[in-house]
Scaffold this motif. Structure first.
Motif, PDB file in Angstrom:
ATOM      1  N   ARG A  60      51.289  53.027 -52.165  1.00  0.00           N
ATOM      2  CA  ARG A  60      52.380  53.020 -50.972  1.00  0.00           C
ATOM      3  C   ARG A  60      50.742  52.715 -49.563  1.00  0.00           C
ATOM      4  N   ASP A  61      51.123  52.113 -49.137  1.00  0.00           N
ATOM      5  CA  ASP A  61      50.515  51.504 -47.938  1.00  0.00           C
ATOM      6  C   ASP A  61      49.167  50.865 -48.201  1.00  0.00           C
ATOM      7  N   LEU A  62      48.770  50.576 -48.803  1.00  0.00           N
ATOM      8  CA  LEU A  62      47.343  50.043 -49.548  1.00  0.00           C
ATOM      9  C   LEU A  62      46.804  49.620 -48.321  1.00  0.00           C
ATOM     10  N   ALA A  63      45.135  49.180 -48.314  1.00  0.00           N
ATOM     11  CA  ALA A  63      44.444  48.940 -47.569  1.00  0.00           C
ATOM     12  C   ALA A  63      43.469  48.570 -47.644  1.00  0.00           C
ATOM     13  N   GLU A 100      48.820  46.849 -46.190  1.00  0.00           N
ATOM     14  CA  GLU A 100      50.146  47.124 -46.430  1.00  0.00           C
ATOM     15  C   GLU A 100      50.975  47.226 -47.863  1.00  0.00           C
ATOM     16  N   ILE A 101      50.431  46.803 -48.637  1.00  0.00           N
ATOM     17  CA  ILE A 101      50.928  47.021 -49.539  1.00  0.00           C
ATOM     18  C   ILE A 101      50.987  48.072 -50.417  1.00  0.00           C
ATOM     19  N   ASP A 102      53.000  47.692 -50.184  1.00  0.00           N
ATOM     20  CA  ASP A 102      53.988  48.742 -51.111  1.00  0.00           C
ATOM     21  C   ASP A 102      54.542  48.065 -52.478  1.00  0.00           C
ATOM     22  N   LEU A 103      53.894  48.725 -53.258  1.00  0.00           N
ATOM     23  CA  LEU A 103      54.683  48.203 -54.359  1.00  0.00           C
ATOM     24  C   LEU A 103      55.182  49.184 -56.354  1.00  0.00           C
ATOM     25  N   ASP A 104      55.953  48.834 -56.910  1.00  0.00           N
ATOM     26  CA  ASP A 104      56.400  49.826 -58.076  1.00  0.00           C
ATOM     27  C   ASP A 104      56.233  49.202 -59.068  1.00  0.00           C
ATOM     28  N   PHE A 105      55.655  50.037 -59.883  1.00  0.00           N
ATOM     29  CA  PHE A 105      55.003  48.779 -61.198  1.00  0.00           C
ATOM     30  C   PHE A 105      56.531  50.039 -62.438  1.00  0.00           C
ATOM     31  N   GLU A 106      57.399  49.661 -63.378  1.00  0.00           N
ATOM     32  CA  GLU A 106      58.253  50.905 -63.960  1.00  0.00           C
ATOM     33  C   GLU A 106      57.337  50.241 -66.217  1.00  0.00           C
TER      34      GLU A 106
END
Length: 364
Positions: A14-17, A28-34
């Motif tokens: 979430r909101d990685l910088a 602004e990295i927003d990712l989900d890994f199942e």
């Protein structure tokens, strides 16, 4: 050995910088890994994919944002507290150690008993097809065998998350193909959540069930291999995924429907895409075009007149450079055409990726 391995964890970024000094690397990295998924981070050199992997593992400090694993924020934890294992591009094996010592290294750091280490190492060697290599020095192994040892060392600690930093780039082509399938099969068998960094499009598409395309420190598209390949979200993604040819077109809408037209040429074809009227650019792959006679009936295709500028034979088909509409495109075709001859460039509209001309200046 592997019955008690935990299944893969869910990861949420979430909101990685991340920045190196004053230079922003990730934004602004927003990712989900199942859980149990295999994701490839794909992009050209310098796009930030390796930095993202290292930020997840804890080897690169995070400037802002959260890394949630099963709901717990790990962004401030050191690598050994994250329940992740990394396989490096260089393998990072200890040259003075045997195969067994390398595989057991992480277990030794975790102060496991000698008996437990020996038991797990033996099981891992059998799992990876390396039984009998226990006492070999890793310097005496082939590239593929070294990669298996590196993978064994990562898996021996029973992580829930496996991080792969271009692990196949140092292998020759034949071994690389074999290892693609082996790593994917191991990941599926153990149920790990895997994140794989690569710049190789084919490698990403054959190993992963989801692609994350990165550019200049940002995520520009996420989807299955089929979605990203067939429905690129931007001119940049289209070109990166192999649709490197471009042709200026114009979209016209009439009472009878929309038409895709090549400016200054009579060529046109029906268009059922979402773009409004105006100038656009069509992107396509070499194998999406065919060479035909200039006056061939369109049959619903777009046929643009052009001239064969060059020809090569890579095997199984010819590769042509064709001058058309003031530029050059590359076309794969099985028919032999002389250099200098006029041809009709045949394009099926459904094989084109069409974007507004305004979007193509910066290759968004």
């Amino acid at each position: 050995m592997h019955g008690n391995l935990r299944t893969g964890a869910a990861i949420a970024v979430r909101d990685l910088a991340v920045a190196y000094g004053a230079t922003p690397i990730l934004q602004e990295i927003d990712l989900d890994f199942e859980p149990g998924s295999f994701t490839a981070l794909l992009g050209s050199s310098g796009c930030g994919k390796t930095t993202l992997l290292r930020a997840l593992s804890g080897f690169v400090p995070v400037g802002r944002g959260r890394i949630l694993v099963d709901g717990r924020d790990l962004a401030a934890l050191p690598p050994e507290k994250r329940d992740m294992a990394m396989v490096f591009q260089s393998y990072a094996l200890w040259p003075h150690m045997t195969v067994a010592q390398n595989i057991g290294y992480g277990l030794k750091l975790r102060r496991k008993s000698r008996h437990e280490i020996a038991e797990k190492v033996a099981a891992m060697l059998a799992f990876l097809g390396l039984s009998g290599y226990e006492e070999r020095k890793v310097t005496a192994l082939s590239g593929g065998q070294r990669q298996r040892v590196a993978l064994g060392r990562a898996l021996a600690i029973e992580p829930s998350i496996l991080l792969l930093d271009e692990p196949l780039s140092n292998l020759d082509a034949k071994i690389r193909l074999t290892m693609r399938h082996e790593i994917r099969a191991i990941q599926q068998k153990l149920g790990l959540t895997a994140i794989h960094v690569t710049h190789d499009r084919e490698e990403a598409m054959t190993m992963a069930d989801r692609l994350v395309i990165m550019r200049a420190g940002r995520v520009v598209q996420v989807g299955t291999p089929e979605e990203v390949y067939d429905q690129p979200a931007s001119p940049f993604v289209a070109s990166f995924m192999g649709a490197e040819n471009s042709l200026p077109v114009h979209i016209e809408r009439h009472a009878s429907g929309a038409v895709l037209r090549v400016p200054s040429l009579t060529a046109n074809a029906a268009y059922d895409g979402p773009l409004p009227t105006g100038p656009a650019v069509a992107y396509f792959r070499d194998d999406a075009a065919r060479l035909d006679a200039v006056d061939a009936p369109p049959g619903g295709d777009l046929i643009a007149p052009g001239t064969v500028a060059a020809r090569a034979y890579p095997g199984g088909h010819y590769r042509y450079r064709v001058t058309v509409a003031g530029g050059e495109v590359s076309v794969d075709d099985t028919e032999l055409h002389p250099v200098g001859v006029q041809v009709g460039l045949r394009l099926a509209p459904r094989r084109l990726h069409v974007f507004p001309a305004a979007d193509t200046g910066s290759m968004n």
